[in-house]
Scaffold this motif. Sequence first.
Motif, PDB file in Angstrom:
ATOM      1  N   TYR A  37     -26.341   2.068 -89.039  1.00  0.00           N
ATOM      2  CA  TYR A  37     -27.377   1.129 -89.480  1.00  0.00           C
ATOM      3  C   TYR A  37     -26.979   0.486 -90.809  1.00  0.00           C
ATOM      4  O   TYR A  37     -27.110  -0.737 -90.975  1.00  0.00           O
ATOM      5  CB  TYR A  37     -28.722   1.839 -89.590  1.00  0.00           C
ATOM      6  CG  TYR A  37     -29.800   1.009 -90.238  1.00  0.00           C
ATOM      7  CD1 TYR A  37     -30.219  -0.194 -89.672  1.00  0.00           C
ATOM      8  CD2 TYR A  37     -30.392   1.417 -91.428  1.00  0.00           C
ATOM      9  CE1 TYR A  37     -31.199  -0.963 -90.273  1.00  0.00           C
ATOM     10  CE2 TYR A  37     -31.375   0.656 -92.027  1.00  0.00           C
ATOM     11  CZ  TYR A  37     -31.775  -0.538 -91.450  1.00  0.00           C
ATOM     12  OH  TYR A  37     -32.757  -1.301 -92.052  1.00  0.00           O
ATOM     13  N   TYR A  40     -24.366  -1.994 -90.002  1.00  0.00           N
ATOM     14  CA  TYR A  40     -24.996  -3.115 -89.302  1.00  0.00           C
ATOM     15  C   TYR A  40     -25.656  -4.068 -90.299  1.00  0.00           C
ATOM     16  O   TYR A  40     -25.499  -5.291 -90.196  1.00  0.00           O
ATOM     17  CB  TYR A  40     -26.023  -2.555 -88.311  1.00  0.00           C
ATOM     18  CG  TYR A  40     -26.843  -3.568 -87.557  1.00  0.00           C
ATOM     19  CD1 TYR A  40     -26.362  -4.143 -86.386  1.00  0.00           C
ATOM     20  CD2 TYR A  40     -28.121  -3.923 -87.989  1.00  0.00           C
ATOM     21  CE1 TYR A  40     -27.127  -5.062 -85.676  1.00  0.00           C
ATOM     22  CE2 TYR A  40     -28.888  -4.845 -87.290  1.00  0.00           C
ATOM     23  CZ  TYR A  40     -28.381  -5.402 -86.131  1.00  0.00           C
ATOM     24  OH  TYR A  40     -29.137  -6.312 -85.432  1.00  0.00           O
ATOM     25  N   CYS A  41     -26.345  -3.504 -91.287  1.00  0.00           N
ATOM     26  CA  CYS A  41     -27.006  -4.339 -92.299  1.00  0.00           C
ATOM     27  C   CYS A  41     -25.976  -5.085 -93.149  1.00  0.00           C
ATOM     28  O   CYS A  41     -26.140  -6.272 -93.414  1.00  0.00           O
ATOM     29  CB  CYS A  41     -27.920  -3.496 -93.186  1.00  0.00           C
ATOM     30  SG  CYS A  41     -29.437  -2.978 -92.343  1.00  0.00           S
ATOM     31  N   ASN A  44     -24.297  -7.897 -91.093  1.00  0.00           N
ATOM     32  CA  ASN A  44     -25.202  -8.985 -90.714  1.00  0.00           C
ATOM     33  C   ASN A  44     -25.991  -9.527 -91.894  1.00  0.00           C
ATOM     34  O   ASN A  44     -26.924 -10.314 -91.708  1.00  0.00           O
ATOM     35  CB  ASN A  44     -26.142  -8.515 -89.597  1.00  0.00           C
ATOM     36  CG  ASN A  44     -25.384  -8.238 -88.326  1.00  0.00           C
ATOM     37  OD1 ASN A  44     -24.951  -9.164 -87.642  1.00  0.00           O
ATOM     38  ND2 ASN A  44     -25.174  -6.969 -88.004  1.00  0.00           N
ATOM     39  N   VAL A  51     -37.985  -4.057 -90.530  1.00  0.00           N
ATOM     40  CA  VAL A  51     -37.662  -5.181 -89.649  1.00  0.00           C
ATOM     41  C   VAL A  51     -36.217  -5.073 -89.156  1.00  0.00           C
ATOM     42  O   VAL A  51     -35.950  -5.148 -87.959  1.00  0.00           O
ATOM     43  CB  VAL A  51     -37.904  -6.532 -90.367  1.00  0.00           C
ATOM     44  CG1 VAL A  51     -37.395  -7.697 -89.523  1.00  0.00           C
ATOM     45  CG2 VAL A  51     -39.374  -6.707 -90.685  1.00  0.00           C
ATOM     46  N   SER A  52     -35.272  -4.889 -90.091  1.00  0.00           N
ATOM     47  CA  SER A  52     -33.874  -4.777 -89.671  1.00  0.00           C
ATOM     48  C   SER A  52     -33.640  -3.477 -88.905  1.00  0.00           C
ATOM     49  O   SER A  52     -32.793  -3.428 -88.003  1.00  0.00           O
ATOM     50  CB  SER A  52     -32.924  -4.876 -90.870  1.00  0.00           C
ATOM     51  OG  SER A  52     -33.129  -3.822 -91.777  1.00  0.00           O
ATOM     52  N   GLU A  55     -34.509  -4.185 -85.393  1.00  0.00           N
ATOM     53  CA  GLU A  55     -33.428  -4.968 -84.789  1.00  0.00           C
ATOM     54  C   GLU A  55     -32.260  -4.056 -84.409  1.00  0.00           C
ATOM     55  O   GLU A  55     -31.665  -4.218 -83.344  1.00  0.00           O
ATOM     56  CB  GLU A  55     -32.928  -6.041 -85.765  1.00  0.00           C
ATOM     57  CG  GLU A  55     -33.903  -7.160 -85.993  1.00  0.00           C
ATOM     58  CD  GLU A  55     -33.407  -8.146 -87.048  1.00  0.00           C
ATOM     59  OE1 GLU A  55     -32.184  -8.222 -87.306  1.00  0.00           O
ATOM     60  OE2 GLU A  55     -34.263  -8.849 -87.614  1.00  0.00           O
ATOM     61  N   HIS A  58     -33.056  -2.040 -81.314  1.00  0.00           N
ATOM     62  CA  HIS A  58     -32.942  -2.935 -80.154  1.00  0.00           C
ATOM     63  C   HIS A  58     -31.464  -3.143 -79.794  1.00  0.00           C
ATOM     64  O   HIS A  58     -31.084  -3.075 -78.621  1.00  0.00           O
ATOM     65  CB  HIS A  58     -33.621  -4.274 -80.457  1.00  0.00           C
ATOM     66  CG  HIS A  58     -33.568  -5.248 -79.340  1.00  0.00           C
ATOM     67  ND1 HIS A  58     -34.293  -5.106 -78.180  1.00  0.00           N
ATOM     68  CD2 HIS A  58     -32.850  -6.394 -79.186  1.00  0.00           C
ATOM     69  CE1 HIS A  58     -34.027  -6.105 -77.364  1.00  0.00           C
ATOM     70  NE2 HIS A  58     -33.149  -6.904 -77.960  1.00  0.00           N
ATOM     71  N   PHE A  59     -30.638  -3.363 -80.807  1.00  0.00           N
ATOM     72  CA  PHE A  59     -29.197  -3.522 -80.619  1.00  0.00           C
ATOM     73  C   PHE A  59     -28.598  -2.280 -79.952  1.00  0.00           C
ATOM     74  O   PHE A  59     -27.807  -2.387 -79.008  1.00  0.00           O
ATOM     75  CB  PHE A  59     -28.553  -3.788 -81.987  1.00  0.00           C
ATOM     76  CG  PHE A  59     -27.061  -3.686 -82.014  1.00  0.00           C
ATOM     77  CD1 PHE A  59     -26.262  -4.678 -81.461  1.00  0.00           C
ATOM     78  CD2 PHE A  59     -26.441  -2.608 -82.628  1.00  0.00           C
ATOM     79  CE1 PHE A  59     -24.875  -4.589 -81.506  1.00  0.00           C
ATOM     80  CE2 PHE A  59     -25.064  -2.507 -82.680  1.00  0.00           C
ATOM     81  CZ  PHE A  59     -24.279  -3.506 -82.112  1.00  0.00           C
TER      82      PHE A  59
END
Length: 73
Positions: A37, A40-41, A44, A51-52, A55, A58-59
């Motif tokens: 995570y 990922y942050c 991106n 919120v992230s 996401e 979901h990813f």
Amino acid sequence: MKQEYYPEEVLIEKMERGEYGWLDYINHFSAEWQEEYARYCRENDLEISNVSAAEFVHFKNEQLETAMANGDA
């Protein structure tokens, strides 16, 4: 203090009761997910937040569905 991790069923229950948000879910799922995570942050350009985190979950679900469809899971 040692980080506590919980089975997915426990995390879902805590979310349903409003005790946890998506960020809590990730932080108590596994050390691996915490690291993924954070990466990922960074990759991106996202802030660490619920919120992230949503996401990211979901990813991860999409990755699992793709792996299952390809016979890799």
